[in-house]
Design a protein around this motif. Structure first.
Motif, PDB file in Angstrom:
ATOM      1  N   SER A 160      -6.436  21.998   7.454  1.00  0.00           N
ATOM      2  CA  SER A 160      -6.381  20.547   7.536  1.00  0.00           C
ATOM      3  C   SER A 160      -7.799  20.010   7.659  1.00  0.00           C
ATOM      4  N   LEU A 161      -8.075  18.953   6.920  1.00  0.00           N
ATOM      5  CA  LEU A 161      -9.387  18.308   6.971  1.00  0.00           C
ATOM      6  C   LEU A 161      -9.214  16.843   7.338  1.00  0.00           C
ATOM      7  N   GLY A 162      -9.921  16.417   8.373  1.00  0.00           N
ATOM      8  CA  GLY A 162     -10.003  15.006   8.704  1.00  0.00           C
ATOM      9  C   GLY A 162     -11.337  14.470   8.230  1.00  0.00           C
ATOM     10  N   ILE A 163     -11.301  13.409   7.449  1.00  0.00           N
ATOM     11  CA  ILE A 163     -12.529  12.801   6.929  1.00  0.00           C
ATOM     12  C   ILE A 163     -12.705  11.448   7.610  1.00  0.00           C
ATOM     13  N   ALA A 164     -13.727  11.347   8.457  1.00  0.00           N
ATOM     14  CA  ALA A 164     -13.974  10.119   9.214  1.00  0.00           C
ATOM     15  C   ALA A 164     -14.815   9.156   8.385  1.00  0.00           C
ATOM     16  N   MET A 165     -14.292   7.954   8.197  1.00  0.00           N
ATOM     17  CA  MET A 165     -14.944   6.928   7.410  1.00  0.00           C
ATOM     18  C   MET A 165     -15.240   5.719   8.286  1.00  0.00           C
ATOM     19  N   LYS A 166     -16.381   5.094   8.059  1.00  0.00           N
ATOM     20  CA  LYS A 166     -16.800   3.957   8.868  1.00  0.00           C
ATOM     21  C   LYS A 166     -16.034   2.687   8.476  1.00  0.00           C
ATOM     22  N   SER A 167     -15.736   1.881   9.476  1.00  0.00           N
ATOM     23  CA  SER A 167     -15.223   0.534   9.215  1.00  0.00           C
ATOM     24  C   SER A 167     -16.345  -0.495   9.351  1.00  0.00           C
ATOM     25  N   VAL A 168     -17.414  -0.104  10.060  1.00  0.00           N
ATOM     26  CA  VAL A 168     -18.602  -0.944  10.223  1.00  0.00           C
ATOM     27  C   VAL A 168     -19.832  -0.074   9.976  1.00  0.00           C
ATOM     28  N   TYR A 169     -20.706  -0.534   9.088  1.00  0.00           N
ATOM     29  CA  TYR A 169     -21.937   0.197   8.777  1.00  0.00           C
ATOM     30  C   TYR A 169     -23.084  -0.385   9.591  1.00  0.00           C
ATOM     31  N   ARG A 170     -23.679   0.452  10.429  1.00  0.00           N
ATOM     32  CA  ARG A 170     -24.788   0.034  11.288  1.00  0.00           C
ATOM     33  C   ARG A 170     -26.091   0.610  10.725  1.00  0.00           C
ATOM     34  N   PHE A 171     -27.098  -0.247  10.552  1.00  0.00           N
ATOM     35  CA  PHE A 171     -28.348   0.251   9.979  1.00  0.00           C
ATOM     36  C   PHE A 171     -29.523  -0.585  10.460  1.00  0.00           C
ATOM     37  N   GLN A 220     -10.080   6.075   9.691  1.00  0.00           N
ATOM     38  CA  GLN A 220     -10.929   4.884   9.726  1.00  0.00           C
ATOM     39  C   GLN A 220     -11.389   4.643  11.159  1.00  0.00           C
ATOM     40  N   GLU A 221     -12.690   4.802  11.388  1.00  0.00           N
ATOM     41  CA  GLU A 221     -13.242   4.600  12.721  1.00  0.00           C
ATOM     42  C   GLU A 221     -13.191   3.128  13.124  1.00  0.00           C
ATOM     43  N   GLU A 222     -13.160   2.917  14.427  1.00  0.00           N
ATOM     44  CA  GLU A 222     -13.348   1.580  14.964  1.00  0.00           C
ATOM     45  C   GLU A 222     -14.838   1.352  15.200  1.00  0.00           C
ATOM     46  N   GLU A 223     -15.212   0.119  15.475  1.00  0.00           N
ATOM     47  CA  GLU A 223     -16.609  -0.160  15.785  1.00  0.00           C
ATOM     48  C   GLU A 223     -17.008   0.529  17.087  1.00  0.00           C
ATOM     49  N   GLN A 224     -18.294   0.700  17.273  1.00  0.00           N
ATOM     50  CA  GLN A 224     -18.827   1.543  18.340  1.00  0.00           C
ATOM     51  C   GLN A 224     -18.356   1.136  19.733  1.00  0.00           C
ATOM     52  N   ALA A 225     -18.247  -0.141  20.023  1.00  0.00           N
ATOM     53  CA  ALA A 225     -17.915  -0.610  21.362  1.00  0.00           C
ATOM     54  C   ALA A 225     -16.420  -0.870  21.556  1.00  0.00           C
ATOM     55  N   SER A 226     -15.598  -0.515  20.615  1.00  0.00           N
ATOM     56  CA  SER A 226     -14.171  -0.813  20.706  1.00  0.00           C
ATOM     57  C   SER A 226     -13.522  -0.067  21.876  1.00  0.00           C
ATOM     58  N   PRO A 227     -12.650  -0.747  22.642  1.00  0.00           N
ATOM     59  CA  PRO A 227     -11.946  -0.081  23.740  1.00  0.00           C
ATOM     60  C   PRO A 227     -10.755   0.749  23.281  1.00  0.00           C
ATOM     61  N   VAL A 228     -10.365   0.615  22.019  1.00  0.00           N
ATOM     62  CA  VAL A 228      -9.288   1.430  21.454  1.00  0.00           C
ATOM     63  C   VAL A 228      -9.812   2.140  20.211  1.00  0.00           C
ATOM     64  N   PRO A 229      -9.242   3.310  19.890  1.00  0.00           N
ATOM     65  CA  PRO A 229      -9.749   4.059  18.742  1.00  0.00           C
ATOM     66  C   PRO A 229      -9.245   3.512  17.419  1.00  0.00           C
TER      67      PRO A 229
END
Length: 369
Positions: A160-171, A220-229
């Motif tokens: 099984s492969l989980g591919i984590a993708m950003k919902s918010v791009y920080r740069f 799909q990741e949540e933003e960095q400071a999110s209180p829920v995943p």
């Protein structure tokens, strides 16, 4: 006190009842090296029919620690790991197969793939260039599912492969920042499909993995400071011998914060129950400062509700009194068709736990020393 003791005894009986005993402990041999077979042990106890047994001695992932560097939110890390195991049960039977952390994709491979599969930008790239070329991919999580043969050897049955993708791009760019750019879901799914295809093609070139089935799930990741995943949004099965990634299925899962505007709008009844629970507590305990609830939904049906109640206590009697009161509210207010977990904490530690599995009539309580 007698009531609490009875509940603690029920807790022990519950835990004991969940342990499934097989006839005997199995000793297996790793089939990867026939000349010098590696002896492994499968424990004779299984916590429940829904949990995978694990081969001993326990092998940590070849990419151990990479996920911590790649995903900024700790709760995203936990949700991705647990969620991938949950989705794997639909493909790899826990009664037949055993779980093992990923042994084929090491740290170097994953870091290399992340760099190759994301846009390559020069150090002097300007803000607009970054905005037009976001780094979508955060991490690649591998899990292995093993079977044993009649000769007691053990071999890989599926990956099984989980591919984590950003919902918010920080740069950062041009010496300023950070900047935050939302990534639309459809754009993320399109890029995730391309990334999954490239990963499968490279895996098929690895020794011993040509014929192994692969289940892939996009997270799909949540933003960095999110209180829920965040949550998984799509999955696909790639048969052994195939390098083609097609036939994606949507996954309708979400984690919702309570109380919140989103929770009130999407799941009003659940939001009101959590809010009312907090209101009832505040009327009788002056040290109560609020609560945080998280609802996990599949196809818009609540599967698990977790509530953390932080409160300052000034003695064990206060902990007992508060827990007894919260226990009564659980019985009166919360339906029992979903799993429920209430963590009562102070600034120092976890003070008590109330939990109830979906379908059970009576919650279980544990008060920590």
């Amino acid at each position: 006190m007698k009531k609490i003791s009875t509940l603690l005894l029920c807790t022990l009986l519950f835990i004991t009842g969940c342990v499934q005993n097989s006839n005997e402990e199995e000793v297996l041999q790793n089939d990867e090296d026939i000349a010098e077979p590696e002896t492994s042990i499968v424990p004779s106890y299984q916590l429940s029919d829904e949990n995978y047994r694990m081969i001993l001695p326990y092998k940590t992932s070849e990419a151990r620690g990479v996920i911590v560097n790649q995903m900024a939110n700790r709760i995203d890390i936990d949700e991705m790991e647990e969620g991938l195991r949950r989705l794997s049960k639909e493909v790899y039977d826990p009664e037949e197969l055993y779980f093992q952390e990923g042994q084929y994709l090491d740290s170097s491979t994953i870091f290399t793939w992340i760099d190759e599969l994301n846009p390559v930008l020069n150090e002097d790239a300007n803000i607009e260039t970054h905005r037009d070329n976001p780094r979508y991919l955060s991490h690649i999580l591998e899990q292995n599912y093993m079977k044993h043969n009649e000769d007691q050897s053990v071999e890989l049955a599926g990956i099984s492969l989980g591919i984590a993708m950003k919902s918010v791009y920080r740069f950062t760019a041009e010496g300023v920042g950070p900047f935050y750019e939302d990534i639309p879901k459809e754009e993320m799914l399109s890029e995730g499909n391309k990334i999954a295809q490239a990963i499968v093609q490279q895996i098929r070139e690895m020794e011993g993995l040509t014929e192994v089935p692969i289940m892939i799930a996009l997270y799909q990741e949540e933003e960095q400071a999110s209180p829920v995943p965040g949550n998984f949004v799509a999955k696909v099965n790639v048969p052994g011998g195939s390098s083609s990634v097609d036939g994606w299925e949507s996954i309708n899962e979400e984690n919702i914060l309570f109380p919140s505007d989103e929770g009130r709008e999407k799941y009003y009844d659940d939001h009101e129950i959590v809010s009312s629970f907090g209101t009832e507590i505040s009327q009788f305990f002056p040290n109560y400062v609020g609560l945080i609830g998280e609802g996990f939904y599949i196809d818009e049906e609540l599967q698990k509700l977790t509530i953390e109640v932080p409160i300052e206590f000034y003695g064990k009697a206060e902990v007992l009194g508060f827990t007894q009161y919260a226990y009564g509210l659980v019985q009166e207010m919360f339906p029992n068709y979903y799993d429920l977990e209430i963590n009562i904490t102070s600034s120092q530690k976890m003070e008590s736990l109330i939990y109830r599995d979906g379908g059970d009539e009576t919650p279980t309580v544990h008060i920590f020393d």
